[in-house]
Scaffold this motif. Structure first.
Motif, PDB file in Angstrom:
ATOM      1  N   GLU A 160     -77.164  43.062  -3.351  1.00 25.60           N
ATOM      2  CA  GLU A 160     -77.849  41.741  -2.814  1.00 25.60           C
ATOM      3  C   GLU A 160     -79.285  41.914  -2.609  1.00 25.60           C
ATOM      4  O   GLU A 160     -80.046  41.018  -2.894  1.00 25.60           O
ATOM      5  CB  GLU A 160     -77.252  41.470  -1.341  1.00 25.60           C
ATOM      6  CG  GLU A 160     -75.881  41.089  -1.058  1.00 25.60           C
ATOM      7  CD  GLU A 160     -75.206  41.100   0.268  1.00 25.60           C
ATOM      8  OE1 GLU A 160     -76.089  41.564   1.059  1.00 25.60           O
ATOM      9  OE2 GLU A 160     -74.023  40.955   0.448  1.00 25.60           O
ATOM     10  N   LYS A 161     -79.819  42.855  -2.145  1.00 27.36           N
ATOM     11  CA  LYS A 161     -81.473  43.132  -2.457  1.00 27.36           C
ATOM     12  C   LYS A 161     -81.673  43.300  -3.599  1.00 27.36           C
ATOM     13  O   LYS A 161     -82.883  42.428  -4.075  1.00 27.36           O
ATOM     14  CB  LYS A 161     -81.586  44.721  -1.740  1.00 27.36           C
ATOM     15  CG  LYS A 161     -81.331  44.948  -0.132  1.00 27.36           C
ATOM     16  CD  LYS A 161     -81.737  46.410   0.091  1.00 27.36           C
ATOM     17  CE  LYS A 161     -81.259  46.568   1.526  1.00 27.36           C
ATOM     18  NZ  LYS A 161     -81.480  47.941   2.171  1.00 27.36           N
ATOM     19  N   ALA A 162     -80.919  43.696  -4.648  1.00 32.61           N
ATOM     20  CA  ALA A 162     -81.444  43.578  -6.045  1.00 32.61           C
ATOM     21  C   ALA A 162     -81.460  42.290  -6.461  1.00 32.61           C
ATOM     22  O   ALA A 162     -82.374  41.716  -7.126  1.00 32.61           O
ATOM     23  CB  ALA A 162     -80.628  44.555  -7.042  1.00 32.61           C
ATOM     24  N   ALA A 163     -80.368  41.368  -6.139  1.00 35.22           N
ATOM     25  CA  ALA A 163     -80.648  40.100  -6.727  1.00 35.22           C
ATOM     26  C   ALA A 163     -81.494  39.286  -6.114  1.00 35.22           C
ATOM     27  O   ALA A 163     -82.159  38.487  -6.861  1.00 35.22           O
ATOM     28  CB  ALA A 163     -79.096  39.354  -6.184  1.00 35.22           C
ATOM     29  N   THR A 164     -81.878  39.574  -4.898  1.00 32.68           N
ATOM     30  CA  THR A 164     -82.872  38.672  -4.431  1.00 32.68           C
ATOM     31  C   THR A 164     -84.441  38.981  -4.891  1.00 32.68           C
ATOM     32  O   THR A 164     -85.249  38.204  -5.093  1.00 32.68           O
ATOM     33  CB  THR A 164     -83.031  38.948  -2.730  1.00 32.68           C
ATOM     34  OG1 THR A 164     -81.942  38.518  -2.073  1.00 32.68           O
ATOM     35  CG2 THR A 164     -84.226  38.141  -2.240  1.00 32.68           C
ATOM     36  N   ALA A 165     -84.399  40.422  -5.050  1.00 30.46           N
ATOM     37  CA  ALA A 165     -85.832  40.685  -5.999  1.00 30.46           C
ATOM     38  C   ALA A 165     -85.798  40.285  -7.166  1.00 30.46           C
ATOM     39  O   ALA A 165     -86.939  39.804  -7.565  1.00 30.46           O
ATOM     40  CB  ALA A 165     -85.811  42.382  -5.858  1.00 30.46           C
ATOM     41  N   PHE A 166     -84.815  40.322  -7.927  1.00 29.64           N
ATOM     42  CA  PHE A 166     -84.881  39.733  -9.198  1.00 29.64           C
ATOM     43  C   PHE A 166     -85.017  38.451  -9.353  1.00 29.64           C
ATOM     44  O   PHE A 166     -85.799  37.908 -10.241  1.00 29.64           O
ATOM     45  CB  PHE A 166     -83.607  40.304 -10.108  1.00 29.64           C
ATOM     46  CG  PHE A 166     -83.432  41.497 -10.347  1.00 29.64           C
ATOM     47  CD1 PHE A 166     -84.488  42.246 -10.852  1.00 29.64           C
ATOM     48  CD2 PHE A 166     -82.102  42.284 -10.338  1.00 29.64           C
ATOM     49  CE1 PHE A 166     -84.547  43.629 -11.286  1.00 29.64           C
ATOM     50  CE2 PHE A 166     -82.116  43.515 -10.568  1.00 29.64           C
ATOM     51  CZ  PHE A 166     -83.152  44.368 -11.201  1.00 29.64           C
ATOM     52  N   ARG A 167     -84.439  37.610  -8.458  1.00 28.82           N
ATOM     53  CA  ARG A 167     -84.848  36.125  -8.374  1.00 28.82           C
ATOM     54  C   ARG A 167     -86.116  35.833  -7.993  1.00 28.82           C
ATOM     55  O   ARG A 167     -86.770  34.928  -8.492  1.00 28.82           O
ATOM     56  CB  ARG A 167     -83.859  35.484  -7.176  1.00 28.82           C
ATOM     57  CG  ARG A 167     -83.714  34.232  -7.366  1.00 28.82           C
ATOM     58  CD  ARG A 167     -82.762  33.597  -6.110  1.00 28.82           C
ATOM     59  NE  ARG A 167     -82.404  32.171  -6.373  1.00 28.82           N
ATOM     60  CZ  ARG A 167     -81.788  31.512  -5.446  1.00 28.82           C
ATOM     61  NH1 ARG A 167     -80.778  32.067  -4.746  1.00 28.82           N
ATOM     62  NH2 ARG A 167     -81.656  30.286  -5.483  1.00 28.82           N
TER      63      ARG A 167
ATOM     64  N   ASP B  16     -76.683  38.843 -12.811  1.00 31.60           N
ATOM     65  CA  ASP B  16     -75.735  39.995 -12.643  1.00 31.60           C
ATOM     66  C   ASP B  16     -75.597  40.714 -11.551  1.00 31.60           C
ATOM     67  O   ASP B  16     -74.543  41.155 -11.231  1.00 31.60           O
ATOM     68  CB  ASP B  16     -76.366  40.999 -13.819  1.00 31.60           C
ATOM     69  CG  ASP B  16     -75.355  42.335 -14.168  1.00 31.60           C
ATOM     70  OD1 ASP B  16     -74.356  42.018 -14.547  1.00 31.60           O
ATOM     71  OD2 ASP B  16     -75.892  43.293 -13.636  1.00 31.60           O
ATOM     72  N   ALA B  17     -76.696  40.953 -10.722  1.00 31.89           N
ATOM     73  CA  ALA B  17     -76.794  41.404  -9.472  1.00 31.89           C
ATOM     74  C   ALA B  17     -75.762  40.746  -8.325  1.00 31.89           C
ATOM     75  O   ALA B  17     -75.159  41.433  -7.801  1.00 31.89           O
ATOM     76  CB  ALA B  17     -78.278  41.696  -8.961  1.00 31.89           C
TER      77      ALA B  17
END
Length: 218
Positions: free
Chosen positions: A38-45, A55-56
């Protein structure tokens, strides 16, 4: 800022991998991995790396499934679907695939109305590029709610959700020139209107079915 967010995303992915690693005395920690994804997805977004965010979010969804968190799994999958579609890279096919996965998670948890809603979103996204698949998904949403509506203790909200699903599917079918299928769905919609005491809408659906059949030369 974007570079910093991308670095944060990469670190979160590494942390997720560590939490999923197993050994002689270590089990995979799917809950911690889900939080990392979830942290990765938010950061990439935020860092505008949308394909990586998709993908995250998808990985986060599958991690949630592992510890029986179906609602969050479905929600993360829907976010991934939104980013794959109109809210991001505008790939309606990938978006539809992800919405279908979200619908599956909703169904597994007994949220039929949410599943139908996800299928409806998938159908809308496909209208310009793949109307045949869009019609199939919109029809599937109707079938799900029809099945739910046959339950003896069905709530009125479910019947109204079914009507909304018909309202999406029928115009789809007409634009795809599937007039006979649209007429059959209109007859089913009329029955739902009857069950919520809407006689005017019953008549409108029946008359619309007549017009659709005439258009089909039936």
């Amino acid at each position: 800022m974007e570079a910093r967010k991308l670095a944060e995303g990469e670190k979160a992915l590494l942390d997720a991998a560590k939490n999923l690693k197993t050994g002689w005395f270590k089990k995979a920690d799917h809950e911690a991995a889900a939080a990392d994804y979830e942290k990765a997805a938010t950061a990439f977004r935020v860092g505008k790396a949308i394909p990586r965010a998709i993908d995250a979010f998808r990985r986060a969804a599958h991690a949630h499934v592992q510890f029986d968190s179906g609602f969050m799994a479905a929600k993360h999958m829907e976010t991934a679907a939104f980013l794959a579609g109109a809210g991001g890279i505008k790939d309606p096919g990938q978006s539809a695939d992800l919405y279908e996965e979200a619908a599956l998670f909703h169904r597994q948890d007994g949220r039929v109305a949410n599943a139908a809603e996800a299928l409806g979103k998938a159908a809308k996204g496909l209208e310009a590029d793949d109307p045949t698949r869009g019609v199939a998904l919109a029809s599937q949403a109707c079938d799900l709610l029809d099945e739910e509506a046959r339950e003896p203790d069905v709530k009125e909200l479910t019947l109204l959700a079914a009507i909304d699903a018909y309202k999406l599917a029928v115009p789809f079918m007409l634009r795809a020139k599937q007039c006979q299928a649209a007429a059959r769905l209109l007859r089913r919609q009329a029955k739902m209107h009857a069950r919520v005491d809407q006689p005017h809408n019953v008549a409108r659906c029946e008359l619309s079915a007549v017009i659709a059949l005439l258009a089909a030369d039936d």
